[in-house]
Design an enzyme around this catalytic site. Structure first.
Site, mmCIF file in Angstrom:
data_model
loop_
_atom_site.group_PDB
_atom_site.id
_atom_site.type_symbol
_atom_site.label_atom_id
_atom_site.label_comp_id
_atom_site.label_asym_id
_atom_site.label_seq_id
_atom_site.Cartn_x
_atom_site.Cartn_y
_atom_site.Cartn_z
ATOM 1 N N LYS A 14 51.774 122.221 62.560
ATOM 2 C CA LYS A 14 51.002 122.740 61.425
ATOM 3 C C LYS A 14 49.655 122.031 61.295
ATOM 4 C CE LYS A 14 53.989 121.751 58.154
ATOM 5 N NZ LYS A 14 54.984 120.923 58.875
ATOM 6 N N ARG A 87 57.670 122.712 49.959
ATOM 7 C CA ARG A 87 58.769 122.129 50.726
ATOM 8 C C ARG A 87 60.116 122.640 50.225
ATOM 9 N NH1 ARG A 87 55.613 118.425 53.629
ATOM 10 N NH2 ARG A 87 56.845 116.748 54.468
ATOM 11 N N ARG A 123 53.518 111.315 68.663
ATOM 12 C CA ARG A 123 52.347 111.696 67.869
ATOM 13 C C ARG A 123 51.533 110.461 67.495
ATOM 14 N NH1 ARG A 123 52.797 115.507 62.612
ATOM 15 N NH2 ARG A 123 53.882 113.774 61.601
ATOM 16 N N ARG A 156 52.251 106.972 62.507
ATOM 17 C CA ARG A 156 52.656 106.952 61.105
ATOM 18 C C ARG A 156 53.984 106.222 60.967
ATOM 19 N NH1 ARG A 156 52.207 113.107 58.991
ATOM 20 N NH2 ARG A 156 54.121 112.392 57.978
ATOM 21 N N ARG A 167 63.823 113.092 57.976
ATOM 22 C CA ARG A 167 62.878 114.129 57.535
ATOM 23 C C ARG A 167 63.328 115.514 58.013
ATOM 24 N NH1 ARG A 167 57.683 112.122 60.045
ATOM 25 N NH2 ARG A 167 56.593 113.784 58.951
HETATM 26 P P1 AMP Z 1 53.934 115.317 55.831
HETATM 27 O O1 AMP Z 1 52.673 114.625 56.182
HETATM 28 O O2 AMP Z 1 53.711 116.726 55.352
HETATM 29 O O3 AMP Z 1 54.980 115.241 56.929
HETATM 30 O O4 AMP Z 1 54.552 114.541 54.588
HETATM 31 C C1 AMP Z 1 54.931 113.179 54.666
HETATM 32 C C2 AMP Z 1 55.804 112.802 53.463
HETATM 33 O O5 AMP Z 1 55.071 113.033 52.252
HETATM 34 C C3 AMP Z 1 57.079 113.610 53.302
HETATM 35 O O6 AMP Z 1 58.149 113.097 54.097
HETATM 36 C C4 AMP Z 1 57.338 113.458 51.805
HETATM 37 O O7 AMP Z 1 57.861 112.175 51.507
HETATM 38 C C5 AMP Z 1 55.930 113.524 51.216
HETATM 39 N N1 AMP Z 1 55.524 114.914 50.905
HETATM 40 C C6 AMP Z 1 54.515 115.635 51.505
HETATM 41 N N2 AMP Z 1 54.416 116.864 50.989
HETATM 42 C C7 AMP Z 1 55.395 116.943 50.033
HETATM 43 C C8 AMP Z 1 55.830 117.968 49.153
HETATM 44 N N3 AMP Z 1 55.265 119.180 49.165
HETATM 45 N N4 AMP Z 1 56.848 117.689 48.311
HETATM 46 C C9 AMP Z 1 57.453 116.488 48.292
HETATM 47 N N5 AMP Z 1 57.118 115.471 49.113
HETATM 48 C C10 AMP Z 1 56.091 115.684 49.982
#
Ligand code: AMP
Length: 209
Positions: A14, A87, A123, A156, A167
């Site tokens: 994404k 999410r 990554r 990360r 995750r």
């Molecule tokens: P991402 O970069 O999208 O993989 O997000 C990394 C982390 O941020 C996730 O594992 C969640 O802990 C938090 N996070 C990101 N977007 C959301 C969301 N829409 N709702 C809840 N937690 C989020």
């Protein structure tokens, strides 16, 4: 241009496709993960509250993410790519409310779990998450350095294998109702995310027009 809602597990591409869509069409990219990481970096109150949850690979509360999202959107001026939001079903409904009369398409990036884990382990990103590489499939020209900004690339904290598996679990538990929601609204398209970058991009462009 219609707003785009990108749905897919962590590592499904994404962020990378968002980067291409921003460069080639003039979308704005909004990633709730990046916004949250930037709060952690700033050591803001919100950042301090969410760090532990994120480090464990769990979801941050819907209210906090909604607040952060709304504070960073100007829907009247721009077309957005929503990356990492929604999410779960509640967030999907919230986003429908936020979008109001602004049109959108939800794109689901389909890829199997083992491939995702492999991708995430390899990554590497810039500190702000804007530029994304993969050591195997999309390496930087100079090892460890971003081609565009020259800054060091990092892994990360939540891309370590144990956290990645958590995750994925969270993703699989919550995504199906979201997919059904967009299917029922007639706003859903599926993208075969197991292809090269350009092929995926072409498929997206052919399906959003
Ligand atoms: P991402 O970069 O999208 O993989 O997000 C990394 C982390 O941020 C996730 O594992 C969640 O802990 C938090 N996070 C990101 N977007 C959301 C969301 N829409 N709702 C809840 N937690 C989020």
């Amino acid at each position: 241009m219609k707003n785009l809602i990108l749905l897919g597990a962590p590592g499904s591409g994404k962020g990378t496709q968002s980067q291409l869509l921003v460069e080639r069409l003039s979308y704005k990219h909004i990633s709730t993960g990046n916004l949250l990481r930037s709060e952690i970096e700033k050591k803001s109150d919100l950042g301090l509250r969410v760090k532990e949850v994120m480090d464990a690979g769990k979801l941050v509360s819907d209210e906090l993410v909604e607040e952060l999202l709304k504070a960073n959107l100007k829907l009247e001026d721009d077309s957005y790519i929503f990356d990492g939001y929604p999410r779960n079903l509640d967030q999907a409904k919230t986003l429908t409310g936020i979008l109001g009369h602004h049109d959108y398409t939800a794109l689901f990036f389909k890829l199997d779990t083992e491939k995702l884990v492999e991708r995430l382990k390899n990554r590497r990103v810039t500190k702000d998450g804007k530029y994304i590489y993969n050591l195997i499939t999309n390496p930087p020209k100079t090892s460890g350095v971003c081609d565009v900004t020259g800054e060091p690339l990092i892994q990360r904290d939540d891309d370590k294998e144990e956290v990645v598996r958590k995750r994925m679990e969270v993703f699989e538990e919550t995504i199906n109702p979201v997919l059904s929601y967009y299917k029922d609204l007639g706003k859903f398209v599926e993208i075969q995310a197991d292809n090269g970058l350009d092929k995926i991009y072409d498929e997206i462009v052919s399906k959003i027009n």
